[in-house]
Design a protein around this motif. Structure first.
Motif, mmCIF file in Angstrom:
data_model
loop_
_atom_site.group_PDB
_atom_site.id
_atom_site.type_symbol
_atom_site.label_atom_id
_atom_site.label_comp_id
_atom_site.label_asym_id
_atom_site.label_seq_id
_atom_site.Cartn_x
_atom_site.Cartn_y
_atom_site.Cartn_z
ATOM 1 N N GLU A 113 0.834 -1.202 0.000
ATOM 2 C CA GLU A 113 0.000 0.000 0.000
ATOM 3 C C GLU A 113 0.869 1.251 0.000
ATOM 4 O OE1 GLU A 113 -2.541 -0.425 3.383
ATOM 5 O OE2 GLU A 113 -3.768 -1.965 2.421
ATOM 6 N N VAL A 114 1.900 1.244 0.825
ATOM 7 C CA VAL A 114 2.816 2.384 0.884
ATOM 8 C C VAL A 114 3.541 2.541 -0.443
ATOM 9 C CG1 VAL A 114 4.925 3.251 2.004
ATOM 10 C CG2 VAL A 114 3.077 2.341 3.398
ATOM 11 N N GLY A 115 3.966 1.423 -1.050
ATOM 12 C CA GLY A 115 4.655 1.471 -2.341
ATOM 13 C C GLY A 115 3.775 2.036 -3.437
ATOM 14 N N VAL A 116 2.530 1.621 -3.483
ATOM 15 C CA VAL A 116 1.601 2.156 -4.499
ATOM 16 C C VAL A 116 1.418 3.657 -4.286
ATOM 17 C CG1 VAL A 116 -0.821 2.119 -5.239
ATOM 18 C CG2 VAL A 116 0.407 -0.022 -4.917
ATOM 19 N N ALA A 117 1.218 4.063 -3.045
ATOM 20 C CA ALA A 117 1.029 5.494 -2.768
ATOM 21 C C ALA A 117 2.285 6.275 -3.137
ATOM 22 C CB ALA A 117 0.688 5.701 -1.291
ATOM 23 N N PHE A 118 3.446 5.740 -2.792
ATOM 24 C CA PHE A 118 4.688 6.435 -3.118
ATOM 25 C C PHE A 118 4.898 6.530 -4.624
ATOM 26 C CE2 PHE A 118 9.320 6.480 -3.830
ATOM 27 C CZ PHE A 118 9.627 7.666 -3.182
ATOM 28 N N SER A 119 4.628 5.445 -5.371
ATOM 29 C CA SER A 119 4.822 5.486 -6.830
ATOM 30 C C SER A 119 3.847 6.460 -7.475
ATOM 31 C CB SER A 119 4.682 4.086 -7.427
ATOM 32 O OG SER A 119 3.385 3.582 -7.210
ATOM 33 N N LYS A 120 2.610 6.549 -6.969
ATOM 34 C CA LYS A 120 1.660 7.533 -7.507
ATOM 35 C C LYS A 120 2.165 8.948 -7.256
ATOM 36 C CE LYS A 120 -2.642 4.892 -7.223
ATOM 37 N NZ LYS A 120 -3.949 4.794 -6.573
ATOM 38 N N HIS A 121 2.669 9.168 -6.037
ATOM 39 C CA HIS A 121 3.189 10.494 -5.687
ATOM 40 C C HIS A 121 4.404 10.833 -6.551
ATOM 41 C CE1 HIS A 121 4.097 13.983 -3.250
ATOM 42 N NE2 HIS A 121 5.325 13.512 -3.000
ATOM 43 N N ALA A 122 5.301 9.852 -6.778
ATOM 44 C CA ALA A 122 6.498 10.083 -7.594
ATOM 45 C C ALA A 122 6.112 10.355 -9.052
ATOM 46 C CB ALA A 122 7.424 8.877 -7.513
ATOM 47 N N ALA A 123 5.131 9.639 -9.543
ATOM 48 C CA ALA A 123 4.695 9.864 -10.924
ATOM 49 C C ALA A 123 4.099 11.262 -11.071
ATOM 50 C CB ALA A 123 3.677 8.807 -11.334
ATOM 51 N N ALA A 124 3.313 11.686 -10.097
ATOM 52 C CA ALA A 124 2.718 13.026 -10.158
ATOM 53 C C ALA A 124 3.816 14.090 -10.106
ATOM 54 C CB ALA A 124 1.731 13.218 -9.009
ATOM 55 N N LEU A 125 4.812 13.910 -9.248
ATOM 56 C CA LEU A 125 5.922 14.861 -9.183
ATOM 57 C C LEU A 125 6.701 14.897 -10.503
ATOM 58 C CD1 LEU A 125 7.376 14.322 -5.574
ATOM 59 C CD2 LEU A 125 6.142 16.310 -6.445
ATOM 60 N N ALA A 126 6.923 13.718 -11.104
ATOM 61 C CA ALA A 126 7.678 13.660 -12.367
ATOM 62 C C ALA A 126 6.911 14.362 -13.483
ATOM 63 C CB ALA A 126 7.947 12.204 -12.743
ATOM 64 N N GLU A 127 5.605 14.156 -13.553
ATOM 65 C CA GLU A 127 4.807 14.831 -14.581
ATOM 66 C C GLU A 127 4.829 16.343 -14.381
ATOM 67 O OE1 GLU A 127 0.844 13.342 -15.024
ATOM 68 O OE2 GLU A 127 1.537 11.297 -15.399
ATOM 69 N N GLN A 128 4.755 16.754 -13.099
ATOM 70 C CA GLN A 128 4.791 18.190 -12.811
ATOM 71 C C GLN A 128 6.143 18.771 -13.211
ATOM 72 O OE1 GLN A 128 4.157 19.123 -8.693
ATOM 73 N NE2 GLN A 128 3.722 21.279 -9.091
ATOM 74 N N GLU A 129 7.214 18.066 -12.930
ATOM 75 C CA GLU A 129 8.548 18.529 -13.290
ATOM 76 C C GLU A 129 8.700 18.613 -14.807
ATOM 77 O OE1 GLU A 129 12.269 20.011 -12.570
ATOM 78 O OE2 GLU A 129 10.791 19.527 -11.042
ATOM 79 N N LEU A 130 8.191 17.600 -15.517
ATOM 80 C CA LEU A 130 8.261 17.623 -16.984
ATOM 81 C C LEU A 130 7.432 18.773 -17.550
ATOM 82 C CD1 LEU A 130 8.019 13.803 -17.828
ATOM 83 C CD2 LEU A 130 10.001 15.288 -18.118
ATOM 84 N N ALA A 131 6.267 19.000 -16.961
ATOM 85 C CA ALA A 131 5.426 20.107 -17.420
ATOM 86 C C ALA A 131 6.129 21.444 -17.195
ATOM 87 C CB ALA A 131 4.087 20.081 -16.701
ATOM 88 N N ASN A 132 6.835 21.592 -16.091
ATOM 89 C CA ASN A 132 7.580 22.834 -15.840
ATOM 90 C C ASN A 132 8.660 23.042 -16.892
ATOM 91 O OD1 ASN A 132 6.067 23.397 -13.581
ATOM 92 N ND2 ASN A 132 7.537 22.524 -12.144
ATOM 93 N N ARG A 133 9.266 21.946 -17.381
ATOM 94 C CA ARG A 133 10.307 22.052 -18.396
ATOM 95 C C ARG A 133 9.744 22.073 -19.821
ATOM 96 N NH1 ARG A 133 15.406 18.554 -16.310
ATOM 97 N NH2 ARG A 133 15.513 19.465 -14.254
ATOM 98 N N GLY A 134 8.432 21.826 -19.972
ATOM 99 C CA GLY A 134 7.803 21.866 -21.292
ATOM 100 C C GLY A 134 7.986 20.583 -22.089
ATOM 101 N N ILE A 135 8.070 19.441 -21.418
ATOM 102 C CA ILE A 135 8.247 18.150 -22.105
ATOM 103 C C ILE A 135 7.029 17.280 -21.809
ATOM 104 C CG2 ILE A 135 9.672 16.070 -22.258
ATOM 105 C CD1 ILE A 135 12.011 17.745 -21.223
ATOM 106 N N SER A 136 6.423 16.718 -22.892
ATOM 107 C CA SER A 136 5.280 15.817 -22.689
ATOM 108 C C SER A 136 5.800 14.400 -22.441
ATOM 109 C CB SER A 136 4.361 15.829 -23.908
ATOM 110 O OG SER A 136 5.000 15.230 -25.011
ATOM 111 N N THR A 137 4.898 13.505 -22.013
ATOM 112 C CA THR A 137 5.308 12.117 -21.742
ATOM 113 C C THR A 137 5.712 11.394 -23.034
ATOM 114 O OG1 THR A 137 2.982 11.449 -21.861
ATOM 115 C CG2 THR A 137 3.878 11.892 -19.690
#
Length: 190
Positions: free
Chosen positions: A34-58
């Motif tokens: 459960e903790v791993g799933v929550a952490f991976s969701k949080h990490a994915a959201a942070l990575a998407e936000q970071e990519l969006a700040n740099r102007g790169i799509s998935t």
């Protein structure tokens, strides 16, 4: 007897300890997942936000990762994989064909070993005999054919004769008859 009782009690206490250990391990594993799933969701959201700040799509990120890993674009990788798949399918089809041929040959060989086939009767002697009979019949038929007389042509060749006419009077061995009257012969007796 005290030893037997002591061993039985030790087995029971060990069994309880193992059971509680397994139970706690299961709970901890569920919590960790459960903790791993929550952490991976949080990490994915942070990575998407970071990519969006740099102007790169998935999609661009996937393209860049493929470019760095292989030195080719995703389209080139897809093209190569299609070619490789086609070649593999051809090889697989050829190997299936060869396998089918080999199994058929093996079955025939095994069947021949189990029960050898009976020799087949040859039909050629009969065919040759029939052909020889037909040839003999044709030879006999052609040898007994009557001679054909020459047919007169349409140029009135039938009026002209190359040979003189033969009459009964010219041939002494054939008696001549006149007007249907018969002459008595001397050999006959009445």
């Amino acid at each position: 007897m005290d030893e037997v009782k002591a061993m039985a009690r030790a087995g029971e206490s060990v069994g309880k300890a193992v059971g509680t250990g397994i139970k706690s391990a299961r709970r901890n594993a569920r919590r960790a997942s459960e903790v791993g799933v929550a952490f991976s969701k949080h990490a994915a959201a942070l990575a998407e936000q970071e990519l969006a700040n740099r102007g790169i799509s998935t999609d661009e990120l996937q393209e860049r990762i493929a470019q760095r890993a292989t030195g080719m674009s995703r389209k080139e990788l897809a093209k190569r994989s299609r070619k490789a798949r086609k070649q593999w399918e051809k090889k697989a089809a050829a190997s299936r064909k060869q396998w089918a041929k080999n199994t058929t040959a093996a079955r025939k060989e095994l069947a021949a070993r189990i029960s050898p086939p009976k020799p087949k009767r040859r039909k050629w002697p009969w065919v040759l005999l029939v052909l020889a009979g037909l040839a003999g019949a044709a030879a006999v038929a052609f040898s007994r054919r009557p001679e054909e007389l020459p047919v007169a042509s349409a140029d009135n060749d039938f009026t002209r004769r190359d040979t003189p006419a033969r009459h009964r009077a010219d041939r002494p061995e054939v008696p001549s008859q006149t007007d249907g009257q018969h002459q008595p012969t001397s050999e006959r007796s009445h």
